[in-house]
Scaffold this motif. Structure first.
Motif, PDB file in Angstrom:
ATOM      1  N   ARG A 110      -4.873  11.980   3.223  1.00 18.07           N
ATOM      2  CA  ARG A 110      -4.232  10.853   2.678  1.00 18.07           C
ATOM      3  C   ARG A 110      -2.733  10.996   3.086  1.00 18.07           C
ATOM      4  O   ARG A 110      -1.825   9.983   3.489  1.00 18.07           O
ATOM      5  N   ASN A 134      -1.117  10.414   6.963  1.00 20.83           N
ATOM      6  CA  ASN A 134      -0.582   9.080   7.438  1.00 20.83           C
ATOM      7  C   ASN A 134       0.097   8.513   6.113  1.00 20.83           C
ATOM      8  O   ASN A 134       0.320   7.357   6.124  1.00 20.83           O
ATOM      9  N   MET A 147      -0.295   7.673   3.142  1.00 23.18           N
ATOM     10  CA  MET A 147      -0.944   6.820   2.087  1.00 23.18           C
ATOM     11  C   MET A 147      -0.517   7.531   0.868  1.00 23.18           C
ATOM     12  O   MET A 147      -0.529   6.977  -0.218  1.00 23.18           O
ATOM     13  N   MET A 163       7.152   4.191   9.357  1.00 25.09           N
ATOM     14  CA  MET A 163       5.988   4.630   8.492  1.00 25.09           C
ATOM     15  C   MET A 163       4.818   3.566   9.027  1.00 25.09           C
ATOM     16  O   MET A 163       3.933   4.106   9.467  1.00 25.09           O
ATOM     17  N   ASN A 164       5.099   2.264   9.146  1.00 26.61           N
ATOM     18  CA  ASN A 164       4.299   1.619   9.647  1.00 26.61           C
ATOM     19  C   ASN A 164       3.852   1.740  11.335  1.00 26.61           C
ATOM     20  O   ASN A 164       2.890   1.708  11.723  1.00 26.61           O
ATOM     21  N   ARG A 202       1.552   4.661  11.375  1.00 27.88           N
ATOM     22  CA  ARG A 202       0.175   4.531  10.869  1.00 27.88           C
ATOM     23  C   ARG A 202      -0.564   3.556  11.964  1.00 27.88           C
ATOM     24  O   ARG A 202      -1.784   3.791  12.034  1.00 27.88           O
ATOM     25  N   MET A 245      -7.599   5.080  10.265  1.00 26.02           N
ATOM     26  CA  MET A 245      -8.077   5.592   8.929  1.00 26.02           C
ATOM     27  C   MET A 245      -9.465   4.661   8.724  1.00 26.02           C
ATOM     28  O   MET A 245      -9.457   3.662   8.582  1.00 26.02           O
TER      29      MET A 245
END
Lengths: 241, 230
Positions: free
Chosen positions: A45, A48, A50, A73-74, A77, A82
């Protein structure tokens, strides 16, 4: 592709990951095994974001992602799929909408393109007739295959799997692993946390053993299972095989 | 029987007294309708601020403001809020009373809606959030496309209940001399000195509205539960 340098993560007082260093190359299929509470999922996690690392750096395609702002970050991802233990399909949307939601909302595809892509993916995961059903009508195995299709709709460069078969009834594990094998054969870079040793043996290019927040041993699957060196790993393998 | 007909004649037909009821009903519906809208908008905003704070720790100042709002509104009687809105806040301005009532009832309802919606948001499994975020959706997109629709479905019965409560609560609008349905019935009573007919009629009208509303919400609920069918 992914470089992890001195990664540590604590939840309050508890140090879950301790100074982890690891490199994952393009096209690799890395399987992470280990006892529960060893930090496998947390490690996955972190990749990415999380989970936000407490210290250390993670590089994705040469870029340090640990200092990424919301927007970066977006973006990141979108390039990393995931898959979760509990599928986390969106229960209020049809299967097709589950798959097309993100690409359309993020402006990557038009609704028509996304629909076509969804049909393609449903074909690929073997559930072409489920497009207009709601998730509650599917079995666990089918749900997980849809969850994989949903991630693939974003055309990710890496797929992260967090115990994808742990919540499934035994007879449904096979269909999900089969799909993951196909994905591996197509050259997808994969990081998989799992307890399926058969899958690790057959598909992994590398197996990592984690315990107490560290990677204690790693090897090609043939060596990993035949000649474990670390005592913890020997104990672990003797318990599960 | 004759007495009943006489009563009816006297209370509703003489001097077109039934106008008090129809005009009152109109006012009641107007106040309720706009107050519900205001309450929902306010409530959703407050709920989003509060749950964003609960989930991420951000929006500290806004969250503190929202908490003050909730405490004050839920800690004081509706009638007092209505009186304060009219005589204190808008005391020195010439403003339409109905508008004052819409504001007072809307702001009041918002506090209850906020807590209802927040409980709905918090009841959505965190995995839904993670799934949305892992696909690259922003916090806001995840909230709007994934979490809120599910939260809304969960809290729909409670929201409907809030509408019903609000509809009945508007009956205190007479405190600032608004001629709503309740006041209308009461005016007839004060003119004819017969209490039974006008007040029971008023009660019946409220009852019918509530029953119809409940029925409509049931329909909507069944439509929204489509995705639960197995």
């Amino acid at each position: 592709m992914i470089d992890v340098k001195h990664l540590s993560k604590s939840f309050g007082e508890v140090e879950v990951l301790k100074d982890i260093n690891e490199t994952i190359d393009k096209g690799e299929k890395v399987v992470i095994v280990g006892p529960s509470g060893s930090g496998k999922s947390t490690f996955l996690r972190c990749l990415n974001l999380m989970e936000k690392p407490t210290s250390g750096d993670i590089f994705f395609e040469g870029e340090n992602i640990t200092q990424a702002n919301e927007h970066e970050m977006n973006k990141l991802r979108q390039r990393m799929g995931m898959v979760f233990q509990h599928f986390n399909l969106f229960p209020h949307l049809t299967i097709k909408k589950n798959i097309t939601l993100a690409p359309v909302k993020l402006g990557l595809m038009t609704a028509d393109e996304a629909d076509k892509k969804a049909e393609e993916l449903l074909e690929r995961v073997g559930l072409p007739d489920k497009a207009d059903e709601y998730p509650s009508r599917l079995s666990g195995g089918q749900k997980q295959r849809i969850a994989i299709a949903r991630s693939l709709a974003m055309n990710p460069e890496v797929m992260l799997f967090d115990e994808p078969t742990s919540a499934l009834d035994p007879e449904m594990v096979g269909e999900v692993l089969e799909l993951m094998k196909q994905l591996a054969n197509d050259g997808m870079t994969m990081v998989v946390v799992t307890h399926e040793m058969g899958f690790a043996r057959e598909v992994a290019s590398r197996v990592l053993f984690m315990a107490d927040g560290k990677i204690l041993e790693q090897n090609k699957p043939s060596e990993f299972f035949a000649h474990p060196e670390n005592q913890r790993l020997k104990d672990f393998l003797s318990k599960i095989i | 029987m004759n007495k009943l007909i006489d009563d009816f004649q006297q209370n509703f037909l003489d001097e077109s007294r039934w106008h008090y009821l129809t005009n009152g009903l109109k006012t009641t519906l107007i106040i309720t309708f706009f107050a519900v809208i205001l309450g929902f908008v306010l409530g959703f905003l407050v709920a989003i601020v509060r749950s964003t704070h609960d989930k991420t720790g951000k929006m500290k100042i806004l969250n503190a403001l929202c908490r003050v709002y909730l405490t004050v509104i839920r800690g004081t009687p509706m009638v007092v809020q209505l009186l304060i809105t009219y005589f204190v806040i808008f005391g020195s301005v010439n403003i339409d009373k109905t508008l004052v009532a819409v504001l007072a009832f809307g702001v009041n309802s918002g506090a209850y809606v906020a807590e209802i919606v927040r409980s709905g948001i918090m009841s959505v499994d965190n995995g839904q959030f993670e799934a949305g975020r892992s696909l690259g959706l922003s916090y806001r997109q995840t909230m709007i496309s994934i979490v809120l629709p599910q939260a809304f479905k969960t809290v729909l019965p409670a929201l409907a209940n809030e509408c019903i409560v609000l509809l009945k609560e508007t009956s205190v609008a007479g405190y600032i001399a608004i001629q709503d349905l309740t006041k209308g019935g009461d005016i007839i009573r004060s003119q004819t000195f017969s209490a039974f007919m006008p007040l029971i009629t008023v009660a019946l009208i409220y009852l019918i509205m509530v029953v119809v509303l409940t029925h409509l919400v049931g329909k909507l609920e069944r439509r929204l539960s489509q995705s639960d069918r197995r």
